[in-house]
Structure formats: C-alpha cells, structure tokens
Scaffold this active site. Structure first.
Site, PDB file in Angstrom:
ATOM      1  CG  ASP A 174      -2.006  -1.008   1.189  1.00 37.10           C
ATOM      2  OD1 ASP A 174      -2.233  -1.590   0.107  1.00 37.10           O
ATOM      3  OD2 ASP A 174      -2.636  -1.240   2.235  1.00 37.10           O
ATOM      4  N   GLY A 191     -13.026  -2.984   7.788  1.00 37.14           N
ATOM      5  CA  GLY A 191     -13.727  -4.190   7.383  1.00 37.14           C
ATOM      6  C   GLY A 191     -12.872  -5.435   7.494  1.00 37.14           C
ATOM      7  CG  ASP A 192      -9.570  -5.965   5.034  1.00 37.73           C
ATOM      8  OD1 ASP A 192     -10.514  -6.552   4.461  1.00 37.73           O
ATOM      9  OD2 ASP A 192      -8.786  -5.215   4.432  1.00 37.73           O
ATOM     10  CB  ALA A 207      -7.354  -1.717   8.641  1.00 33.71           C
ATOM     11  CD  GLU A 213      -8.234  -6.142  -2.622  1.00 36.77           C
ATOM     12  OE1 GLU A 213      -8.464  -4.927  -2.522  1.00 36.77           O
ATOM     13  OE2 GLU A 213      -7.300  -6.706  -2.014  1.00 36.77           O
TER      14      GLU A 213
END
Length: 309
Positions: free
Chosen positions: A12, A247-248, A245, A136
């Site tokens: 990222d 939701g993960d 971050a 993804e």
C-alpha cells in the site's frame, strides 16, 4: 482450530490528505508511507493478531515487494507454505486518507491476478475450521476456494469487496457474507438514498447466502442468521482517523471468534471491538489490534457470556 485465508497481497502506498480530491483536482498530501496490505493479507494479519492459527494462499511477485510481503506474513506467524511467486510485479494499492478517516483506494492487482484455481487443492483446506476469502483475486479462484471449503466441511466467509457480480453457484456456498453498505447496495442494485439494513440483509439472504453481516461503519453492524431474527451490533464510540482496515479487521476477528465456538452475535461483538480499535490507527496491517487489546473493550459480563478465551 485453524483459519485459511485465500486472497490478495499488496504493498500500500498511503497518502494522508486534509480532504479527498474531487475529479480532476490535485491535493497536497501531508504524509506518505509504504505499508503491507491487500485485503487477503489484512484479514490474515487481523486473524493472527486476534489469536487465530492462520495459513494463507496468495500470489506475490518476483520483486522486492514480494519479498517484503512474505517476510511480513512470516513475522506475524502466518503459515506461508502455500504462497506462490509469479513472474510479475506484486500487487499495489494507492490509498488516500482524509482527516476523519474517509478514504479512496485504487488497486493494481499485479501478481494477485495470477492466482489460478489450479493453485488451490484439498490438502490446503483439510483441517481448517474457517476459510476467509475476498474479491481482489479472480472470480474463478474464489469459486474454487468455495468448492474446496464446501467439500472439506469448512465455513466459508466471503467479503464481497471490491463489489462485483457474483454467480449463484458462489453465493450458495457462502456461510457468511460480510458486505458494507455500499457493497450491499451493489449486490441488490439499490439506488443511493435511504438504506434499511434489515431489508438489505433479507434481500441478500434470498439470493442464497446462509448468513449475512452488513457492516455499517460508525453505525455498527447488522447480523441476520438463517434461523433467527436480525441482531443489531452497537458500535464502539471511538475517534476514527483511518478507516482503511476496518472491514478487514472485523472479518479476521469474526473468523477467530467463530472458530473458537462463539455464538455468531458474540463473534460479531468481538469483531466490532477489533474494527473499532483499527480505525483509531493509521494504515492497514499496522492498524490491526492484538487479542489482549480487543478483549479490553468488553465488560466482564460480556466476556463471561462468551466462549472467547
């Protein structure tokens, strides 16, 4: 009980800005950083830090970023025996985060797009209690993961992000679908405006999914099991600085709690605490909280009612 994550691995490139740009507009970033990410890696790290025994299936590039990704997984104690190396650049994402936590993300899949169904096999799924997957990677690889999870009797949790059309064959094998509001709208082809999470959850269930959790950000979450009434999970009151971050972290912690025998609503509460902590920190993997931190957000009464050890 152990957890298998099948998904993406990215580096990222994060930019912190005062506000997100309008189309065609340039804004100046206050801060730039390179971090480990990708929804698959994020969820694997979230689960590992929440106390899970985690293995990962992913595809990294034959570049320095790929080496960084493998090293990061190993550092978190995640099994990397099923990590493949492709003759391509590793996946990358550019994340812009505004003051208050809202973000915009663009992803170049790179090696993630080279994760083929043939790279998944029954041995990887044997003995796993939970399989976590996202969108993804290719839809074909996701479908194969769902088939192998079903064949092994493993609970299949799918995070439908980024949103895309999914075949009924896939939805029928999903034990838990975990969209946010935007993804739920996309699944149901709902216009923007008023949003009723209960109606949305019922609509998604009608598509063949066994159980649904709709993640509502600062509004908490809504859980609908196949044999029960809707349950609202209240949010924690925190000052969000980066929602990348959220939701993960929720999915990783939810998988851990389920694997330990927690009832779904209590697993969701555990996950809600994890995501609340994550949004108070910058980055993706770096923001994932540890088990001791998550448990500190629970009252003694709540902990006593749960099977979380």
């Amino acid at each position: 009980m152990s957890i298998l994550v099948v998904g993406s691995a990215n580096i990222d490139y994060t930019l912190n800005v005062d506000r997100l740009p309008a189309p065609g507009e340039t804004v100046t970033a206050e801060k730039f950083a390179q971090m480990i990410g990708g929804k698959g890696v994020n969820q694997a790290v979230a689960a590992a830090r929440a106390g899970g025994s985690v293995a990962m299936v992913c595809c990294i590039g034959s570049d320095s970023n790929g080496q960084r990704l493998r090293a990061a997984l190993e550092t978190e104690g995640i099994v990397v025996d099923h990590v493949s190396v492709a003759p391509a650049p590793s996946g990358v994402a550019v994340v812009m985060t505004a003051a208050g936590g809202d973000n915009m993300i663009a992803v170049a899949p790179g090696a993630n797009a080279m994760l083929q169904p043939s790279m998944l096999n029954a041995d990887q799924f044997a003995g796993k209690s939970i399989v976590l997957c996202q969108l993804e990677i290719s839809l074909e690889a996701t479908l194969q993961a769902s088939r192998l999870a079903r064949a092994s009797g493993t609970i299949f949790i799918l995070d439908p992000a980024p949103a895309r059309t999914m075949p009924r064959e896939l939805l029928a094998r999903v034990g838990w679908l975990t969209p946010n509001e935007s993804e739920a709208r996309s699944l149901l082809d709902l216009p923007y405006g008023e949003f009723d999470p209960v109606s949305a959850a019922r609509g998604i269930r009608a598509m063949g999914v066994s159980n649904v959790i709709i993640k509502l950000g600062g509004g908490g979450s809504l859980l609908l099991c196949k044999d029960g009434d809707p349950i609202f999970i209240a949010p924690h009151d925190v000052a969000a600085i980066d929602t990348t971050a959220a939701g993960d972290s929720f999915n990783g912690a939810f998988a851990v709690a389920l694997s330990e025998g927690a009832r779904p609503e209590n697993a969701a509460r555990f996950a809600s605490a994890a995501s609340a902590l994550a949004v108070t920190r910058c980055g993706a993997c770096d923001a994932m909280p540890y088990r001791t931190e998550i448990k500190q957000l629970f009252s003694l009464d709540t902990l006593a009612a749960m099977t979380i050890r």
